[in-house]
Enzyme design. Sequence first.
Site, mmCIF file in Angstrom:
data_model
loop_
_atom_site.group_PDB
_atom_site.id
_atom_site.type_symbol
_atom_site.label_atom_id
_atom_site.label_comp_id
_atom_site.label_asym_id
_atom_site.label_seq_id
_atom_site.Cartn_x
_atom_site.Cartn_y
_atom_site.Cartn_z
ATOM 1 N N ASP A 178 21.560 116.079 -16.129
ATOM 2 C CA ASP A 178 21.159 117.151 -17.040
ATOM 3 C C ASP A 178 22.171 118.282 -16.938
ATOM 4 O OD1 ASP A 178 18.877 116.309 -18.362
ATOM 5 O OD2 ASP A 178 17.512 116.993 -16.786
ATOM 6 N N SER B 47 29.228 96.231 -22.336
ATOM 7 C CA SER B 47 29.326 95.066 -21.469
ATOM 8 C C SER B 47 28.254 94.134 -21.996
ATOM 9 C CB SER B 47 29.046 95.389 -20.003
ATOM 10 O OG SER B 47 30.098 96.124 -19.410
#
Length: 751
Positions: A302, A227
């Site tokens: 994670d 973007s």
Amino acid sequence: MILSLSACTVLGPLPKPTTLTERLGVMPTDGLPLRKLVRIHWNGNQIPYIEAQDDRDLALALGLVHAHLRLGQMEFLKRIAQGRLSEVAGPFANGLDHTLRIIDIPRAVPAIQQSLPDETRRWLEAFVDGINLYRERVRQRPHEFAIYGLDEEPWTVADVLAIGRLAAFDINWLFWLALFELRQNPEWPKTWRELVDAGALSAPSFGGQRDGVSHIPPGLYTGQGGSNSIVISANLSATGGALMANDPHLNLSLPNAWLVAGVKSPSLHAVGLMVPGLPFFAIGRNPWIAWGATNMRAASSDAVDLSGVDEPVIRQRPETIGTRWWFDHEVSIRESRFGPVISDSPLLGIPSDEMVALRWTGHDVSDEVTAMLQVARARSWDDFRDALGTFAVPGLNMLYADHLGSIGQVMAVRLPKRDAAAPSDLVVPAESAARAWAQMQSTPDWPYAFNPPEGFLASSNNKPAATEVPVSYFFAPNDRIDRIKDLLSVERKIDMNAFSALQQDVFVASSERLRGAFLDLIERHGLRDRRPSVVNALASWDGHYDNQSRGALAFEVFLSGFVYALYDESKAQIFFRTGGLPSILQRDLEMVPEAKIVGALEDALDKAEAGLATYGHWGDLHRMRLAHPLANLPLLGHRYVFTDFPAPGSNSSVFQTAFVPTGERHAVHYGTNARTLFDLSDPDENYFVLLGGQDGWLNSSTFLDQMPLWRNGSYVRVPLRSEAVQRDFPHMTVLEPIGGPASVPSTSTRM
């Protein structure tokens, strides 16, 4: 049998063409639970501007408008967020639903709903009331209801919050799908280090110079993700006011991922882009400020190794996946203290002897709805920064401009305080995760920029600033951000036309440089005469990915042939996708035996000549083939493909049209799906264009009407001031409260 049942549901005709007047005529208008009269002004593109005298009335009218324009799309998004795709797609979606149930995107929604400020809760409740009123009062259903077999379910605030969490998913999960497969390769530790090193070589938007770039030779990046958001201070602007340009990049399909709207009530006056089903502006402006955003690819997750945890406490719960045309599917979902056990996913390919959990910021309580509502009400830089204090996911580079000519950038994200060094593996030890996630760093703690001396700020998914706590391991490479900075670093003042041209720029400097490196290799190995047409096309190419470019075609087919000759397909694609190819390719050109390099060059030259003979120009190979998700149906899916035309741009151009590199004709699957321009010197100078159209109703006159504008670089003006709206938006729908007469006909057209 399943295919037959699927085909039976789509044998009926597509909806008949409908005019704007016919579409607006179905809006419910009288006897609504409003406090006062509400007026909805519509332009010829079916873009609404809602004027309400009460904030709750505005939220309810917004719910009506979202349901009117995108109810089918919203129902689909809701089911994705909840892991219920099998209910509409049958057993084909069982594996995806199982994975979505494991990840549990709406996990934090109940706690979020309980913690909402009263004002936000009332806003969401009124928005949901508007959606449900539309469902109850309008009997016509979008085409998707019949095809998907959607049940009639009332909407809830939890459904809206779940879509908000879906919109906040961690973009790094898309990389994980391929990385878990590569992780089984014996060379994985080296590959991981290379990918992380390459991902960190990103030019910061503010507050310093890029790290280590001088040591990296000219390379290429054909990874996806993107973007662009750009702000210009009044000092550099030709209009005398700050300017902002945004072009979000997302998956390309119909209906568009955005809808355009304007609103005015006692506390909210703004225009901008909204996600269907979410009652706030992700990108927009009010009379005082404008805001834009890009995804920073934040390390919001994670993958945690549970194998070394002593007697891990694992909770289990049963889930039933309702399955259309087949038996319901029973699964067991396991949870650890770090989060869901994602190694149970049938899609990730994690070996059965490993137990891996997902720790995600999005599983914690945060309040993005209040944050974005407050952004839309902000009148100053301090208001803007304060509003984003509760924002956690997805991690965004938020850009700012105001009517006084100032500009700024904020890092809106909440992340664990990890060690500065990158992890040694995709899966991190449990003790490291526990230590990192014990403390979090939020938006107020990160660096920010305000009125930098350069007079502009830009973000293209690159590193926002140098930080002690890692923000991401896979920032976008520098092609787009460097090109934007080059185009902005000019002597003359910058106007809206220059901004528009920038959004459509298709030059890629790294491709031009790599083209030169390939020509040197061809010359060095005496291959110039093997395929002279390819060599000539490469030599004359200027690095622009125009539709009619032969050089762009020759380069991309040559590149894909060369890379796939050096690497197996899965490794090559992850190098392309994550941006790891520059340093890896440089190393391998020095280490791979010369015979293999020559063989790869010969193969690439042969494929490029075949590509030139078959396609001729870049746009003949690189196509914009826009389709509804129903296009994935077997046999009859072609009915839902609505466009197929040459696409300019590439993976790394400012005007991004992303693809997986190949020498075959392909459809762009990701890229620029909307553009906005704001001139803060004038509240009415706001411009939008969607790839496709505003309406989600198939065969509506405004389903694809913005496509010609998108192709030729034009926009739709959406003013802020009521007098300008009344002049430019000729259609009006009046919503009447219960027992309250309308002062004008419910639906009218001003002449």
